[in-house]
Enzyme design. Structure first.
Site, PDB file in Angstrom:
ATOM      1  N   GLY A   1       0.907  -1.157   0.010  1.00  0.00           N
ATOM      2  CA  GLY A   1       0.081  -0.060   0.198  1.00  0.00           C
ATOM      3  C   GLY A   1       0.723   1.190   0.033  1.00  0.00           C
ATOM      4  O   GLY A   1       0.668   2.142   0.656  1.00  0.00           O
ATOM      5  N   HIS A   2       1.854   1.091  -0.661  1.00  0.00           N
ATOM      6  CA  HIS A   2       2.695   2.494  -0.922  1.00  0.00           C
ATOM      7  C   HIS A   2       3.467   2.310  -2.353  1.00  0.00           C
ATOM      8  O   HIS A   2       3.446   1.459  -2.951  1.00  0.00           O
ATOM      9  CB  HIS A   2       3.690   2.344   0.112  1.00  0.00           C
ATOM     10  N   ALA A   3       4.264   3.506  -2.547  1.00  0.00           N
ATOM     11  CA  ALA A   3       5.225   3.369  -3.580  1.00  0.00           C
ATOM     12  C   ALA A   3       6.716   3.879  -3.181  1.00  0.00           C
ATOM     13  O   ALA A   3       6.573   4.542  -1.861  1.00  0.00           O
ATOM     14  CB  ALA A   3       4.650   4.738  -4.647  1.00  0.00           C
ATOM     15  N   TYR A   4       7.534   3.619  -3.955  1.00  0.00           N
ATOM     16  CA  TYR A   4       8.933   4.248  -3.423  1.00  0.00           C
ATOM     17  C   TYR A   4       9.418   5.224  -4.435  1.00  0.00           C
ATOM     18  O   TYR A   4       9.235   5.237  -5.594  1.00  0.00           O
ATOM     19  CB  TYR A   4      10.020   3.159  -3.575  1.00  0.00           C
TER      20      TYR A   4
ATOM     21  N   ARG B   1       1.881  -0.119  -5.005  1.00  0.00           N
ATOM     22  CA  ARG B   1       1.880  -1.429  -4.983  1.00  0.00           C
ATOM     23  C   ARG B   1       1.330  -2.066  -3.606  1.00  0.00           C
ATOM     24  O   ARG B   1       1.429  -1.390  -2.899  1.00  0.00           O
ATOM     25  CB  ARG B   1       3.348  -2.278  -5.138  1.00  0.00           C
TER      26      ARG B   1
END
Length: 141
Positions: free
Chosen positions: A56-59, A103
């Site tokens: 539940g995040h992106a980089y 993602r």
């Protein structure tokens, strides 16, 4: 499908070497060879309770490669325009997830084991945990 090493910004399924042997098979990952980056960190996700979602995040700048070492799970990727689901269930295939891709992972089977290798050490500032902020930063690029 094999990854073309000259395009590290593309989401892709990469087939890893598989050495078959009657005593058991062996696969491996080499950074800057099988995957388009040097490996600086490895971690794994396991014992995920039924129905739970991870991620539940992106980089901002980090690249990852995800392998289902055991069992199966789905990786849901979103580039800000399109959302795709990748089902991982073989230990000799992995998913390259480049920077700035939202993602999450879901549908973990019992006793599944996800291995993730990354091109950077852990840095909390690298995460974008708000989807609206992610979309805004994608639109600015």
């Amino acid at each position: 499908m094999l990854k073309e090493m000259d395009n590290s910004d593309k989401i892709s399924i990469i087939q890893l070497p598989k050495i078959e042997d009657e005593r058991g098979n062996l696969s491996f990952i080499e950074g800057n060879g099988h995957i388009p980056f040097a490996i600086k960190r490895a971690y794994w996700i396991y014992d995920v309770p039924g129905g739970e979602v991870r991620g539940g995040h992106a980089y901002r700048t980090l690249n990852e490669f995800i392998v289902a070492l055991s069992g199966s799970f789905d990786v849901v990727l979103d580039d800000g325009k399109e959302r795709r689901v990748y089902s991982l269930n073989r230990s000799y295939y992995g998913l390259h997830v480049p920077k700035m891709i939202w993602r999450h992972m879901e549908n973990f089977s019992t006793n599944s084991l996800a291995l993730i290798v990354a091109d950077q050490l852990y840095n909390a500032d690298e995460y974008i945990r708000d989807y609206d902020l992610f979309k805004q930063q994608k639109d600015e690029k």
